[in-house]
Motif scaffolding. Structure first.
Motif, short mmCIF file in Angstrom:
data_model
loop_
_atom_site.label_atom_id
_atom_site.label_comp_id
_atom_site.label_asym_id
_atom_site.label_seq_id
_atom_site.Cartn_x
_atom_site.Cartn_y
_atom_site.Cartn_z
N TYR A 88 4.21 9.27 2.13
CA TYR A 88 3.67 7.96 1.76
C TYR A 88 3.31 7.19 3.03
CZ TYR A 88 3.50 3.22 -0.23
OH TYR A 88 3.14 1.95 -0.59
N SER A 89 2.05 6.74 3.12
CA SER A 89 1.59 6.05 4.34
C SER A 89 1.25 4.59 4.10
CB SER A 89 0.37 6.77 4.91
OG SER A 89 -0.69 6.73 3.98
N GLY A 90 1.36 4.17 2.87
CA GLY A 90 1.09 2.76 2.58
C GLY A 90 -0.03 2.59 1.58
N GLU A 91 -0.27 1.34 1.24
CA GLU A 91 -1.32 1.02 0.27
C GLU A 91 -1.62 -0.47 0.33
OE1 GLU A 91 0.07 0.93 -3.97
OE2 GLU A 91 1.94 1.67 -3.07
N THR A 92 -2.64 -0.88 -0.38
CA THR A 92 -3.00 -2.29 -0.49
C THR A 92 -3.19 -2.61 -1.95
OG1 THR A 92 -4.10 -2.22 1.65
CG2 THR A 92 -4.69 -4.04 0.20
N TRP A 93 -2.54 -3.67 -2.43
CA TRP A 93 -2.76 -4.10 -3.80
C TRP A 93 -3.28 -5.52 -3.81
CZ3 TRP A 93 2.67 -5.94 -4.97
CH2 TRP A 93 3.65 -5.10 -4.51
N THR A 94 -4.06 -5.75 -4.84
CA THR A 94 -4.59 -7.09 -5.06
C THR A 94 -3.99 -7.63 -6.35
OG1 THR A 94 -6.64 -6.53 -3.95
CG2 THR A 94 -6.67 -8.47 -5.36
N ILE A 95 -3.41 -8.78 -6.26
CA ILE A 95 -2.79 -9.43 -7.43
C ILE A 95 -3.72 -10.54 -7.90
CG2 ILE A 95 -0.81 -10.72 -8.27
CD1 ILE A 95 -0.07 -8.91 -5.29
N PRO A 96 -4.15 -10.51 -9.16
CA PRO A 96 -5.03 -11.58 -9.64
C PRO A 96 -4.36 -12.94 -9.53
CG PRO A 96 -4.89 -9.79 -11.24
CD PRO A 96 -3.87 -9.52 -10.19
N GLY A 97 -5.16 -13.93 -9.19
CA GLY A 97 -4.63 -15.29 -9.03
C GLY A 97 -4.04 -15.85 -10.31
N ALA A 98 -4.57 -15.44 -11.46
CA ALA A 98 -4.05 -15.94 -12.74
C ALA A 98 -2.60 -15.52 -12.94
CB ALA A 98 -4.91 -15.43 -13.88
N THR A 99 -2.22 -14.38 -12.41
CA THR A 99 -0.84 -13.91 -12.52
C THR A 99 0.10 -14.83 -11.77
OG1 THR A 99 -1.65 -11.65 -12.60
CG2 THR A 99 0.67 -11.93 -12.14
N GLN A 107 -3.20 -10.61 -1.80
CA GLN A 107 -3.32 -9.23 -1.37
C GLN A 107 -2.07 -8.86 -0.58
OE1 GLN A 107 -6.59 -8.32 1.26
NE2 GLN A 107 -6.88 -6.37 0.23
N VAL A 108 -1.49 -7.71 -0.93
CA VAL A 108 -0.31 -7.20 -0.24
C VAL A 108 -0.70 -5.88 0.41
CG1 VAL A 108 2.08 -6.44 -0.48
CG2 VAL A 108 1.23 -8.31 -1.90
N ARG A 109 -0.51 -5.81 1.73
CA ARG A 109 -0.86 -4.60 2.47
C ARG A 109 0.43 -3.99 3.00
NH1 ARG A 109 -1.46 -4.55 7.62
NH2 ARG A 109 -2.02 -6.74 7.70
N ILE A 110 0.68 -2.72 2.64
CA ILE A 110 1.86 -1.99 3.10
C ILE A 110 1.39 -0.92 4.06
CG2 ILE A 110 3.84 -0.58 2.41
CD1 ILE A 110 3.56 -1.79 -0.41
N THR A 111 2.00 -0.87 5.24
CA THR A 111 1.68 0.15 6.24
C THR A 111 2.98 0.85 6.61
OG1 THR A 111 -0.02 -1.32 7.10
CG2 THR A 111 0.59 0.54 8.47
N VAL A 112 2.99 2.18 6.53
CA VAL A 112 4.17 2.97 6.85
C VAL A 112 3.81 3.88 8.01
CG1 VAL A 112 5.85 4.65 6.00
CG2 VAL A 112 4.94 2.91 4.46
N ALA A 113 4.65 3.87 9.04
CA ALA A 113 4.45 4.73 10.20
C ALA A 113 5.75 5.43 10.53
CB ALA A 113 3.98 3.90 11.40
N ALA A 114 5.65 6.58 11.17
CA ALA A 114 6.84 7.32 11.57
C ALA A 114 7.54 6.56 12.69
CB ALA A 114 6.46 8.71 12.03
N ASN A 115 8.86 6.58 12.64
CA ASN A 115 9.65 5.92 13.66
C ASN A 115 9.97 6.95 14.74
OD1 ASN A 115 11.37 4.29 15.13
ND2 ASN A 115 12.47 3.55 13.32
N ALA A 116 9.74 6.62 15.99
CA ALA A 116 9.92 7.57 17.08
C ALA A 116 11.39 7.89 17.33
CB ALA A 116 9.30 7.00 18.36
N SER A 117 12.28 7.00 16.98
CA SER A 117 13.70 7.21 17.28
C SER A 117 14.36 8.21 16.34
CB SER A 117 14.45 5.88 17.25
OG SER A 117 14.41 5.34 15.95
N SER A 118 13.91 8.28 15.10
CA SER A 118 14.56 9.16 14.14
C SER A 118 13.53 9.72 13.17
CB SER A 118 15.63 8.39 13.37
OG SER A 118 16.16 9.18 12.34
#
Length: 147
Positions: A88-99, A107-118
């Protein structure tokens, strides 16, 4: 002694007084009313400005709280997706304003990257922003471990 009739004349003093000594009273009530109305207008304007400032402040607090909740939801989503798959590397979702009870979409942007330490840890960054608002996005990052 014989008394002589007094020769006193009745003098009309009002005829001898100049007109400038009697103060003009015309317009004093109108002037007082005008001053009172001006003061009331100034006080009303100041109260209206204060109320509008408070309303804008409450809107900003509401926006910040919603943004923080969206960031927390993004971290929960990332943790659930990482539990399913390490790819899983992340995603972007858009939430309607009416909600959210507003006109602007979020808009929620998720970014996943590998951690160099572990190898089991992933660095997750979540940013929540509201479209159409000139406010900076609410951004947070965490290191999540996968099993």
């Amino acid at each position: 002694m014989k008394r002589f009739p007094s020769r006193r004349r009745k003098v009309d003093l009002s005829a001898k007084l100049p007109q400038t000594l009697t103060p003009p009273r015309r317009g004093v009530a109108a002037l007082i009313a005008l001053v009172c109305l001006s003061l009331a207008t100034i006080v009303g304007t100041l109260l209206l400005q204060a109320a509008l400032g408070e309303q804008a402040y409450v809107k900003r607090l509401e926006l910040a709280a919603q943004g923080e909740w969206l960031v927390e939801a993004g971290f929960s989503r990332a943790a659930a997706q990482l539990a399913k798959s390490n790819r899983y590397s992340g995603e972007t979702w858009t939430i309607p304003g009416a909600t959210l009870g507003r006109a602007q979409n979020a808009q929620v942007r998720i970014t996943v990257a590998a951690n160099a330490s572990s190898a089991n840890n992933r660095h997750v960054e979540v940013a929540a922003s509201f479209a159409g608002i000139n406010e900076p996005a609410i951004t947070a990052s965490r290191d999540l471990s996968t099993r």
